[in-house]
Scaffold this motif. Structure first.
Motif, PDB file in Angstrom:
ATOM      1  N   GLY A 225       5.017   9.121  -3.021  1.00  0.00           N
ATOM      2  CA  GLY A 225       3.596   9.987  -3.062  1.00  0.00           C
ATOM      3  C   GLY A 225       2.018   9.132  -3.798  1.00  0.00           C
ATOM      4  N   ARG A 226       2.664   8.488  -4.640  1.00  0.00           N
ATOM      5  CA  ARG A 226       0.738   7.808  -5.137  1.00  0.00           C
ATOM      6  C   ARG A 226       0.443   7.129  -3.702  1.00  0.00           C
ATOM      7  N   VAL A 227       0.957   6.509  -3.110  1.00  0.00           N
ATOM      8  CA  VAL A 227       0.512   5.496  -2.008  1.00  0.00           C
ATOM      9  C   VAL A 227      -0.208   6.052  -0.802  1.00  0.00           C
ATOM     10  N   GLU A 228       0.456   7.626   0.039  1.00  0.00           N
ATOM     11  CA  GLU A 228       0.402   8.348   0.477  1.00  0.00           C
ATOM     12  C   GLU A 228      -0.355   8.961   1.000  1.00  0.00           C
ATOM     13  N   ALA A 229      -1.010   8.934  -1.111  1.00  0.00           N
ATOM     14  CA  ALA A 229      -2.085   9.878  -1.307  1.00  0.00           C
ATOM     15  C   ALA A 229      -3.272   9.632  -1.018  1.00  0.00           C
ATOM     16  N   GLY A 230      -3.099   7.523  -1.187  1.00  0.00           N
ATOM     17  CA  GLY A 230      -4.721   7.083  -1.525  1.00  0.00           C
ATOM     18  C   GLY A 230      -4.512   6.808  -3.019  1.00  0.00           C
ATOM     19  N   GLU A 231      -3.502   6.943  -3.805  1.00  0.00           N
ATOM     20  CA  GLU A 231      -4.355   6.738  -5.313  1.00  0.00           C
ATOM     21  C   GLU A 231      -4.241   5.050  -5.201  1.00  0.00           C
ATOM     22  N   ILE A 232      -3.576   4.271  -5.094  1.00  0.00           N
ATOM     23  CA  ILE A 232      -2.926   3.807  -5.165  1.00  0.00           C
ATOM     24  C   ILE A 232      -3.788   2.694  -3.324  1.00  0.00           C
ATOM     25  N   ARG A 233      -4.979   2.043  -3.872  1.00  0.00           N
ATOM     26  CA  ARG A 233      -5.736   1.671  -2.577  1.00  0.00           C
ATOM     27  C   ARG A 233      -4.703   0.382  -2.609  1.00  0.00           C
ATOM     28  N   CYS A 234      -4.358  -0.267  -2.949  1.00  0.00           N
ATOM     29  CA  CYS A 234      -4.138  -1.726  -2.568  1.00  0.00           C
ATOM     30  C   CYS A 234      -2.702  -1.870  -3.804  1.00  0.00           C
ATOM     31  N   PRO A 235      -1.233  -2.884  -2.931  1.00  0.00           N
ATOM     32  CA  PRO A 235      -0.685  -2.825  -4.052  1.00  0.00           C
ATOM     33  C   PRO A 235      -0.507  -4.207  -5.150  1.00  0.00           C
ATOM     34  N   ASN A 236      -0.217  -3.663  -5.740  1.00  0.00           N
ATOM     35  CA  ASN A 236      -0.190  -5.550  -6.663  1.00  0.00           C
ATOM     36  C   ASN A 236       1.186  -6.890  -5.630  1.00  0.00           C
ATOM     37  N   TYR A 237       0.520  -7.905  -6.644  1.00  0.00           N
ATOM     38  CA  TYR A 237       1.108  -8.657  -5.351  1.00  0.00           C
ATOM     39  C   TYR A 237       3.009  -8.529  -4.444  1.00  0.00           C
ATOM     40  N   ALA A 238       3.606  -8.646  -5.842  1.00  0.00           N
ATOM     41  CA  ALA A 238       5.030  -7.940  -5.870  1.00  0.00           C
ATOM     42  C   ALA A 238       5.308  -7.012  -4.510  1.00  0.00           C
ATOM     43  N   TYR A 239       4.492  -5.592  -4.532  1.00  0.00           N
ATOM     44  CA  TYR A 239       4.805  -4.610  -3.623  1.00  0.00           C
ATOM     45  C   TYR A 239       3.825  -5.300  -1.922  1.00  0.00           C
ATOM     46  N   GLU A 240       3.269  -6.549  -2.430  1.00  0.00           N
ATOM     47  CA  GLU A 240       2.684  -6.398  -0.720  1.00  0.00           C
ATOM     48  C   GLU A 240       3.515  -7.821  -0.861  1.00  0.00           C
ATOM     49  N   ARG A 241       4.118  -7.771  -0.981  1.00  0.00           N
ATOM     50  CA  ARG A 241       5.432  -9.074  -0.328  1.00  0.00           C
ATOM     51  C   ARG A 241       6.782  -8.275   0.189  1.00  0.00           C
ATOM     52  N   VAL A 242       7.206  -7.634  -0.380  1.00  0.00           N
ATOM     53  CA  VAL A 242       7.797  -7.317   0.342  1.00  0.00           C
ATOM     54  C   VAL A 242       7.512  -5.619   1.072  1.00  0.00           C
ATOM     55  N   PHE A 243       6.330  -5.158   1.402  1.00  0.00           N
ATOM     56  CA  PHE A 243       6.242  -4.323   2.228  1.00  0.00           C
ATOM     57  C   PHE A 243       5.972  -5.393   3.879  1.00  0.00           C
ATOM     58  N   LEU A 244       5.259  -6.352   3.379  1.00  0.00           N
ATOM     59  CA  LEU A 244       5.003  -7.540   4.350  1.00  0.00           C
ATOM     60  C   LEU A 244       6.518  -7.722   4.413  1.00  0.00           C
ATOM     61  N   HIS A 245       7.359  -7.698   4.209  1.00  0.00           N
ATOM     62  CA  HIS A 245       8.352  -8.336   4.587  1.00  0.00           C
ATOM     63  C   HIS A 245       9.837  -6.994   5.434  1.00  0.00           C
ATOM     64  N   MET A 246       9.299  -6.202   5.086  1.00  0.00           N
ATOM     65  CA  MET A 246      10.066  -4.463   5.605  1.00  0.00           C
ATOM     66  C   MET A 246       9.073  -4.727   6.768  1.00  0.00           C
ATOM     67  N   PHE A 247       7.584  -4.908   7.199  1.00  0.00           N
ATOM     68  CA  PHE A 247       7.043  -4.771   8.165  1.00  0.00           C
ATOM     69  C   PHE A 247       6.538  -5.922   8.666  1.00  0.00           C
ATOM     70  N   PRO A 248       7.440  -6.769   9.249  1.00  0.00           N
ATOM     71  CA  PRO A 248       7.219  -7.605   9.842  1.00  0.00           C
ATOM     72  C   PRO A 248       6.233  -8.288  11.097  1.00  0.00           C
ATOM     73  N   GLY A 249       4.582  -8.794  10.911  1.00  0.00           N
ATOM     74  CA  GLY A 249       3.856  -8.898  11.913  1.00  0.00           C
ATOM     75  C   GLY A 249       2.354  -8.023  11.571  1.00  0.00           C
ATOM     76  N   LEU A 250       2.893  -6.944  10.216  1.00  0.00           N
ATOM     77  CA  LEU A 250       1.729  -6.272  10.057  1.00  0.00           C
ATOM     78  C   LEU A 250       0.910  -6.310   8.773  1.00  0.00           C
ATOM     79  N   THR A 251      -0.515  -6.700   8.801  1.00  0.00           N
ATOM     80  CA  THR A 251      -0.726  -7.481   7.278  1.00  0.00           C
ATOM     81  C   THR A 251      -0.860  -5.277   6.472  1.00  0.00           C
ATOM     82  N   LEU A 252      -1.666  -6.298   5.183  1.00  0.00           N
ATOM     83  CA  LEU A 252      -2.320  -5.058   4.406  1.00  0.00           C
ATOM     84  C   LEU A 252      -2.778  -4.267   5.109  1.00  0.00           C
ATOM     85  N   ALA A 253      -3.802  -4.464   5.982  1.00  0.00           N
ATOM     86  CA  ALA A 253      -4.861  -3.237   6.525  1.00  0.00           C
ATOM     87  C   ALA A 253      -3.799  -2.469   7.787  1.00  0.00           C
ATOM     88  N   ASP A 254      -3.397  -3.047   7.989  1.00  0.00           N
ATOM     89  CA  ASP A 254      -2.302  -2.640   9.440  1.00  0.00           C
ATOM     90  C   ASP A 254      -1.267  -1.643   8.559  1.00  0.00           C
TER      91      ASP A 254
END
Length: 463
Positions: free
Chosen positions: A58-87
């Motif tokens: 909910g915090r991510v979707e509300a824009g409260e977390i503008r950039c995830p920490n490195y652990a979440y970044e690795r997980v999100f990029l694993h979940m959505f291969p080919g997409l960037t943080l900007a995507d």
């Protein structure tokens, strides 16, 4: 009932946060809770440990977390291969950090009890709460100051009449931050700092009134979890009386709130403490009480951990039969696998911890070679990024090998632990190394034993 993302969005209206619509689209038809479970599953697939729940989504979707920490970044990029943080709808890390630096007047001094810099050593979500929690760990003073460090404002706690999302989020984030710091660095030097947000959280419970029942429940749960986290820091740094007080406070909070998950957690830690303090019958009874509370929660892994706590108590009592029965039960629960119902705080509990707790049982029963086998496996399986547990498992291995009559191998394992002590400060680990050195005194001339003993002595003088 509003979804987590809706509630977060409503709570943050007017705050300037821009909703992350791209991330919301990626969630699709799944609820925030279902998506959080998918994130945790993806993290396990790549060996990451994240504490993701519906509120985080909910915090991510509300824009409260503008950039995830490195652990979440690795997980999100694993979940959505080919997409960037900007995507995914996030802001570039450099831009967010730059904005924060521009808002600051200058660098904040490290707390004298916390010699590591939180910004550089901990991957944190780069959002408004990062500043809130940095102050929570780097300031000192009264409960009022601690409350201010949680974002509540100076002098507001005694007169606080309404508790909302901001206050509850700060308490919950303080719990996560303490756990991250402990994973990296151990408890010593962190305990007194962590006590400050705990006092603020309980001041809120005493003086504040939540507008919604769900908010009140979250505040009770968050304060209780914070008490357990601070209690663990006291426990790991050898302050057993303080730890017992904090665990009792958490248990009382759980009973007042009718929170079975918090009650099970409090009993789990109370059992661990009782075993370490030599109160083995109490360790057994606390673990059994925790299991009764946990049976309502549909988490086999939690029941596995509580069964291991019970086994540790039986081992301390010298009851091998009861210990083995508890270990068999623990394995049965563990083999059922992880589940969405597993509590957030149990992210540490995997195969390495399972092996380490078995090692502790066999060492208590005097079966040192068997204990060493489990400790060696625990150390070999442990993710190297979680320095504190790696050091702990190797320290257990060194002690077991020393008792098992393998002095040279014990010294080598002990020196590996000493190499990690620049990053880890834990009275528990230092005590285990000192005990290992005492056991090895008759073998001082074997292999690297003398060097190890000298290094332990130097570490003790420098502590």
């Amino acid at each position: 009932m509003a979804s987590s993302s809706q509630a977060s969005g409503q709570a943050r209206q007017g705050s300037g946060a821009v909703p992350n619509l791209a991330f919301r689209r990626l969630r699709g038809q799944r609820s925030a809770g279902e998506f959080a479970a998918a994130v945790r599953k993806a993290a396990r697939e790549i060996g990451e440990q994240v504490s993701c729940d519906a509120r985080y989504i909910g915090r991510v979707e509300a824009g409260e977390i503008r950039c995830p920490n490195y652990a979440y970044e690795r997980v999100f990029l694993h979940m959505f291969p080919g997409l960037t943080l900007a995507d995914l709808g996030f802001t570039a890390r450099e831009r967010v950090r730059g904005g924060q630096v521009a808002r600051r007047r200058g660098p904040e001094p490290a707390h004298p009890c916390c010699p590591f810099d939180i910004d550089s050593d901990i991957d944190s979500d780069i959002d408004e709460e990062s500043d809130v929690l940095r102050r929570a760990f780097m300031t000192s003073g009264t409960t009022t100051v601690a409350a201010a460090s949680l974002g509540l404002g100076l002098g507001l706690v005694p007169n606080q009449r309404r508790v909302g999302e901001a206050e509850v989020n700060a308490v919950e984030e303080a719990v996560r931050r303490i756990r991250l710091l402990d994973d990296r660095h151990g408890a010593d030097g962190l305990y007194r700092q962590a006590a400050q947000p705990l006092r603020a959280a309980y001041a809120l419970l005493d003086a504040g009134t939540a507008a919604r029942r769900s908010t009140a429940h979250r505040l009770h749960s968050g304060a209780g979890e914070l008490a357990i986290s601070v209690g663990w820091l006291a426990h790991d740094s050898g302050r057993f009386d303080d730890a017992r007080s904090h665990y009792a406070e958490a248990l009382a909070t759980a009973r007042v709130a009718g929170d079975g998950a918090l009650e099970a957690h409090a009993f789990c830690n109370a059992s661990f403490l009782a075993r370490d303090a030599g109160r083995y019958r109490e360790a057994v009874r606390s673990a059994q009480a925790g299991q009764r509370a946990a049976h309502r929660l549909a988490s086999a892994r939690l029941l596995s951990l509580l069964s291991l706590r019970e086994a540790g108590g039986w081992a301390g009592l010298g009851d091998r039969g009861a210990c083995e029965k508890s270990l068999v039960r623990a394995h049965g629960y563990f083999d059922r696998g992880a589940a969405d119902a597993d509590p957030e705080w149990m992210s540490f509990f995997g195969e390495p911890e399972l092996e380490a707790l078995q090692a502790q049982c066999w060492s208590a029963l005097g079966e040192w070679s068997r204990a060493a086998r489990h400790a060696r496996r625990a150390a070999s399986l442990q993710d190297r990024r979680f320095t504190r547990n790696l050091a702990l498992y190797r320290a257990e291995l060194a002690l077991n090998l020393a008792h098992a009559g393998a002095p040279a191998e014990a010294a080598r394992a002990g020196q590996q632990v000493l190499d990690l002590l620049e990053e880890v400060r834990s009275t528990r680990i230092q005590s285990m190394l000192s005990e290992t050195a005492r056991v090895l005194v008759p073998q001082r001339g074997a292999g690297d034993v003398g060097t190890f003993m000298d290094r332990v002595g130097e570490a003790g003088r420098g502590a």
